[in-house]
Motif scaffolding. Structure first.
Motif, PDB file in Angstrom:
ATOM      1  N   SER A  16      23.250  25.956  41.359  1.00  0.00           N
ATOM      2  CA  SER A  16      23.779  24.790  42.139  1.00  0.00           C
ATOM      3  C   SER A  16      25.212  25.182  42.996  1.00  0.00           C
ATOM      4  O   SER A  16      25.136  24.603  44.272  1.00  0.00           O
ATOM      5  CB  SER A  16      24.138  23.795  40.991  1.00  0.00           C
ATOM      6  N   ASN A  17      26.222  25.762  42.407  1.00  0.00           N
ATOM      7  CA  ASN A  17      26.959  26.421  42.954  1.00  0.00           C
ATOM      8  C   ASN A  17      27.061  27.079  44.556  1.00  0.00           C
ATOM      9  O   ASN A  17      26.580  26.819  45.371  1.00  0.00           O
ATOM     10  CB  ASN A  17      28.024  27.075  42.174  1.00  0.00           C
ATOM     11  N   ARG A  61      23.524  27.118  46.240  1.00  0.00           N
ATOM     12  CA  ARG A  61      23.291  26.404  46.990  1.00  0.00           C
ATOM     13  C   ARG A  61      23.606  24.981  47.995  1.00  0.00           C
ATOM     14  O   ARG A  61      23.538  25.223  48.720  1.00  0.00           O
ATOM     15  CB  ARG A  61      22.105  25.358  45.997  1.00  0.00           C
ATOM     16  N   ASN A  62      24.858  25.344  47.145  1.00  0.00           N
ATOM     17  CA  ASN A  62      26.040  24.502  47.577  1.00  0.00           C
ATOM     18  C   ASN A  62      26.721  24.778  48.662  1.00  0.00           C
ATOM     19  O   ASN A  62      27.192  24.515  49.781  1.00  0.00           O
ATOM     20  CB  ASN A  62      27.040  23.106  45.896  1.00  0.00           C
ATOM     21  N   PHE A 118      19.425  24.026  53.333  1.00  0.00           N
ATOM     22  CA  PHE A 118      17.885  23.542  53.241  1.00  0.00           C
ATOM     23  C   PHE A 118      17.953  22.437  54.957  1.00  0.00           C
ATOM     24  O   PHE A 118      18.376  21.819  54.399  1.00  0.00           O
ATOM     25  CB  PHE A 118      17.652  23.355  52.514  1.00  0.00           C
ATOM     26  N   GLU A 132      27.601   9.770  56.818  1.00  0.00           N
ATOM     27  CA  GLU A 132      27.564  10.733  55.151  1.00  0.00           C
ATOM     28  C   GLU A 132      26.733  11.721  54.841  1.00  0.00           C
ATOM     29  O   GLU A 132      27.076  12.825  53.709  1.00  0.00           O
ATOM     30  CB  GLU A 132      27.324   9.530  54.887  1.00  0.00           C
ATOM     31  N   LEU A 169      27.431  15.634  53.109  1.00  0.00           N
ATOM     32  CA  LEU A 169      27.064  15.586  51.947  1.00  0.00           C
ATOM     33  C   LEU A 169      27.198  16.650  50.787  1.00  0.00           C
ATOM     34  O   LEU A 169      27.671  17.135  49.493  1.00  0.00           O
ATOM     35  CB  LEU A 169      25.445  15.371  51.387  1.00  0.00           C
ATOM     36  N   SER A 170      27.104  17.947  51.416  1.00  0.00           N
ATOM     37  CA  SER A 170      27.236  19.245  50.724  1.00  0.00           C
ATOM     38  C   SER A 170      29.050  19.121  50.421  1.00  0.00           C
ATOM     39  O   SER A 170      29.156  19.567  48.855  1.00  0.00           O
ATOM     40  CB  SER A 170      27.205  20.615  51.881  1.00  0.00           C
ATOM     41  N   MET A 224      30.679  16.348  50.225  1.00  0.00           N
ATOM     42  CA  MET A 224      31.147  15.757  49.092  1.00  0.00           C
ATOM     43  C   MET A 224      30.800  15.735  47.378  1.00  0.00           C
ATOM     44  O   MET A 224      31.474  16.094  46.494  1.00  0.00           O
ATOM     45  CB  MET A 224      30.143  14.715  49.151  1.00  0.00           C
ATOM     46  N   ILE A 225      29.572  17.088  47.329  1.00  0.00           N
ATOM     47  CA  ILE A 225      29.071  17.711  46.030  1.00  0.00           C
ATOM     48  C   ILE A 225      30.477  18.554  46.056  1.00  0.00           C
ATOM     49  O   ILE A 225      30.446  18.613  44.804  1.00  0.00           O
ATOM     50  CB  ILE A 225      27.623  18.171  46.466  1.00  0.00           C
ATOM     51  N   TYR A 253      33.423  19.212  46.392  1.00  0.00           N
ATOM     52  CA  TYR A 253      34.864  18.385  45.872  1.00  0.00           C
ATOM     53  C   TYR A 253      34.928  17.107  45.395  1.00  0.00           C
ATOM     54  O   TYR A 253      34.111  16.411  45.116  1.00  0.00           O
ATOM     55  CB  TYR A 253      35.963  18.103  47.238  1.00  0.00           C
ATOM     56  N   SER A 254      36.371  17.012  43.796  1.00  0.00           N
ATOM     57  CA  SER A 254      35.988  15.782  44.278  1.00  0.00           C
ATOM     58  C   SER A 254      36.646  14.837  44.026  1.00  0.00           C
ATOM     59  O   SER A 254      36.733  14.621  45.522  1.00  0.00           O
ATOM     60  CB  SER A 254      37.229  16.374  42.357  1.00  0.00           C
ATOM     61  N   PHE A 301      38.260  15.619  48.167  1.00  0.00           N
ATOM     62  CA  PHE A 301      37.455  14.911  49.180  1.00  0.00           C
ATOM     63  C   PHE A 301      37.923  13.843  50.348  1.00  0.00           C
ATOM     64  O   PHE A 301      38.609  13.769  51.171  1.00  0.00           O
ATOM     65  CB  PHE A 301      36.196  13.979  49.311  1.00  0.00           C
ATOM     66  N   ARG A 331      23.193  18.997  57.811  1.00  0.00           N
ATOM     67  CA  ARG A 331      23.879  18.986  56.690  1.00  0.00           C
ATOM     68  C   ARG A 331      23.522  20.692  56.435  1.00  0.00           C
ATOM     69  O   ARG A 331      24.401  20.755  55.348  1.00  0.00           O
ATOM     70  CB  ARG A 331      22.966  17.912  56.238  1.00  0.00           C
TER      71      ARG A 331
END
Lengths: 483, 249
Positions: free
Chosen positions: B98-99, B101-102, B107, B122, B126-127, B129-130, B132-133, B137, B180
């Motif tokens: 996941s990390n 991909r982030n 993609f 927004e 998204l990336s 936001m994912i 960071y806490s 963020f 994104r």
């Protein structure tokens, strides 16, 4: 960050989730109302019954009563933890009020000047206490005095009496009768003289109530009589000097209160010759913090000893019981009813959890592609699960909070709502003669509220749990391919 | 479009492909279709160098999207390995994948795959936001917003920041998807039929964006397409036929 952001977005934008939210809200409000009314009912029963009784009651299951009560009182008052004790009589009689009301009543003989030290009966008396509260409210312009103010007012009052009402021209009311000023006073239960509420909810007290005479016929039951001697009846005239509204319907509807000594004499229970005086009950008030059951046991020892010393213990079962034990039949029935209703409504709440589960499952299915998108952007499975659990939590908190608000509004206005339903829809659910109280309980217990709202929140999270796990387990590519 | 290309030119960096960034070896993947098993990929091995623009061309059902998913750590192979910068992705935990991909991959999909509840800004963030806490963020929110706005500006989408995907055209949605993907400055950009859902002219605009990203920012791009003309935009074209890599152009 994305979890909270998405939870808030979903909460605002997904209208289907509002259905869950409304379900949680309605279930919370419904359970709150039911538990509050049932709990309040039980609490009112307890307070009212306790308010009319001592903490411990010494009694015998016979209208003949028991003797040597004066010695018992003397001994009981010496016991540590006992604050006050007084005898009371109870029997049945026929009443005739101004030749208008003729019916059978329960008659209670009270040493009225002592009774305020035992229980709250004087607070049920309108002329003695209720009218003073009303006068204070009118003087201060307050709709309802606070409990503290009422307590202050009550403690300032002199002890109640059966004295006749000043300024009433008794001789003019019954010019042909003799010695009318020597007739004792009587306190009538509010229901006996038809005191009720008018259409606007105001108390409707018959005019001239405190100028009314009443003839009471009672019949003594002797210890050794094997049959009832109908010639052994006593008739006495009284003046109504006050009315009592205890809020317990079975008392208010058919009870009259008369002076202890007078009733004792009429029942043939006073001392004469070798026969000692008798009473039906001894009401005992304990000091604060004294254990009821322990005190009852200690009092029982005293009662047994007094009867044994008087050589009167054979065949006479005089029991010292806590006030809860004396009302056990009623209290157990209501507690059982409350448990049953709580159980039934818990079942309904399970339906709400299932509804939340179904809706969340639909949301997860609907949002499968979104799950793939956020996973492709790096969200972990745990993060995805947290979105849906957080979503459930948010619905629980908002739904539970709104349910609390709705429940609070309903409970606090339940009597007004009930009156409105009666007027507009013709539906009257709460019948005082069935439920013993003329008002529906309208208070909430903070502990019960906390538990119910807490269960609503936990239920919402539980409803979202399985869908959240399903969402978390989805492979990103599975979710992206989902059509 | 003129605004978009000029914006891209501002940050142009040119370098030649060199270091190996992504490698697949002996990849096999099959799917169950009822009672039968369909072998989608059969022993596929590819080396991708940093800064390279590769197109994987093939007909529908040839396995090209499956290959992209395996290379992008969106799926796991039955056999074979995918190495990113020398590390076997198959040996990593789900959280580590996941990390990657982030932070390392971006993609772009044929159907844009934007979140409908979020607006353009927004969706682009998204990336971040994912990554960071909530607190992290929030404390950098201004920086992220400015960066996202810059990326969107480079793609000619700065006038649509507050719009929702449903209010955008197909070409605009795809540009938001590209923004994104670029938000976290990925090492590798995966594009799965990025023009497949667009008209010819809009598709050409999107391809120009990708081409310039590669040429001017040295972005490593792996493009999957069934269109031979589009594939030729890439440095190297790999043709996939019935799960087997046919040739390298």
């Amino acid at each position: 960050m994305y979890k909270l952001h998405l939870i808030l977005k979903y909460l605002r934008k997904r209208r289907i989730a509002w259905v869950s939210l409304i379900a949680v809200m309605l279930c919370t409000a419904m359970v709150l109302v039911v538990i509050s009314v049932m709990g309040g009912w039980l609490r009112m029963f307890r307070e009212s019954f306790h308010g009319l009784s001592g903490d411990v009651v010494v009694s015998r299951r016979s209208l003949a009563g028991f003797a040597h009560y004066e010695k018992m009182l003397e001994e009981i008052r010496k016991l540590p933890g006992v604050q006050a004790a007084a005898p009371t009589l109870r029997t049945f009689g026929l009443i005739n009020i101004k030749n208008v009301i003729r019916e059978g009543v329960q008659v209670v003989g009270l040493p009225i000047e002592q009774i305020g030290g035992i229980n709250d009966f004087p607070r049920s008396m309108y002329r003695y206490y209720g009218s003073k509260v009303e006068a204070e409210q009118n003087a201060t312009g307050v709709k309802e005095l606070s409990e503290r103010k009422k307590d202050e007012l009550y403690t300032k009052l002199p002890p109640p009496t059966f004295d006749l009402v000043p300024d009433v021209p008794y001789e003019l009311i019954l010019p042909k009768a003799n010695n009318v000023r020597n007739w004792p006073g009587m306190i009538v239960g509010a229901g006996v003289v038809g005191i009720g509420k008018d259409k606007n909810g105001n108390v409707d007290r018959p005019t001239g109530l405190y100028e009314a005479w009443a003839k009471l016929t009672v019949m003594g039951v002797s210890e050794d009589a094997s049959t009832v001697d109908l010639s052994n009846k006593a008739e006495r005239n009284y003046w109504i000097v006050d009315d009592s509204k205890t809020n317990v319907w079975q008392y208010d509807g058919n009870t009259v209160y008369v002076p202890f000594d007078t009733l004792q004499k009429d029942l043939g229970m006073e001392a004469f010759g070798d026969s000692p005086a008798r009473t039906n009950d001894i009401q005992i008030k304990l000091k604060p913090g004294v254990d009821l059951n322990d005190a009852a046991q200690r009092i029982q020892v005293v009662v047994d000893r007094v009867l044994k010393d008087a050589d009167a213990h054979m065949g006479i079962a005089v029991e010292a019981r806590t006030w809860e034990d004396t009302q056990r039949v009623y209290l157990d029935a209501i507690e059982n009813e409350k448990s049953l209703v709580t159980f039934l409504f818990s079942l309904i709440s399970i339906v709400a959890i299932f509804l939340i589960f179904c809706i969340f499952y639909m949301i997860v299915v609907e949002k499968t592609k979104d799950i793939g998108i956020i996973k492709s952007c790096g969200a972990t499975s745990l993060g995805v699960a947290q979105i849906f659990l957080g979503y459930g939590l948010a619905i629980g908190i908002v739904g539970g909070g709104l349910g609390l608000l709705v429940g609070f509004l309903i409970v606090h206005n339940i009597n007004e709502l009930h009156t409105w339903m009666g007027k507009v829809l013709g539906i009257v659910i709460w019948k005082p003669e069935v439920y013993a109280f003329d008002k529906i309980p309208n208070t909430m217990n903070p502990k019960e509220v906390a538990v119910i709202v807490g269960v609503a929140v936990v239920s919402s999270v539980l409803g979202a749990l399985v869908p959240a796990i399903r969402a978390a387990r989805l492979q990103p590519v599975e979710a992206l391919r989902f059509e | 479009m003129k605004r978009m290309t000029s914006a891209l030119k501002e940050s142009s960096v040119v370098s030649t492909p060199s270091k190996l960034i992504l490698r697949t070896a002996g990849l096999r993947k099959s799917f169950k279709m009822g009672d039968s098993v369909v072998q989608v990929l059969k022993d596929v091995s590819i080396d991708v160098s940093a800064g390279e623009f590769i197109a994987i061309e093939g007909r529908s059902g040839s396995g090209k999207s499956t290959l992209l998913h395996l290379m992008g750590a969106l799926d796991e192979p039955d056999e074979g390995t995918v190495e990113f910068e020398g590390r076997d992705i198959g040996n990593l935990s789900s959280a580590e994948r996941s990390n990657i991909r982030n932070k390392q991959f971006g993609f772009v999909f044929q159907f844009y795959h934007l979140l409908p509840e979020l607006n353009v800004l927004e969706n682009t963030m998204l990336s971040a936001m994912i990554e960071y806490s909530w607190l992290g963020f929030r404390s950098n929110a201004r920086r992220f917003r400015e960066h996202a706005a810059t990326v969107l500006q480079q793609l000619g989408m700065d006038h649509r920041l507050k719009h929702r995907p449903s209010q955008l055209s197909g070409g605009e949605r795809q540009r938001v998807a590209i923004a994104r993907a670029l938000m976290n400055s990925p090492r590798v950009l995966f594009a799965d039929e990025p023009t497949g859902n667009l008209d010819v002219e809009t598709g050409a605009q999107i391809m120009t964006v990708l081409e310039r990203l590669h040429r001017e920012q040295n972005q490593t791009i792996i493009l999957v397409t069934h269109d031979r003309t589009l594939a030729r935009t890439a440095d190297r074209v790999l043709v996939l036929k019935q799960g087997v890599l046919q040739k390298t152009e």
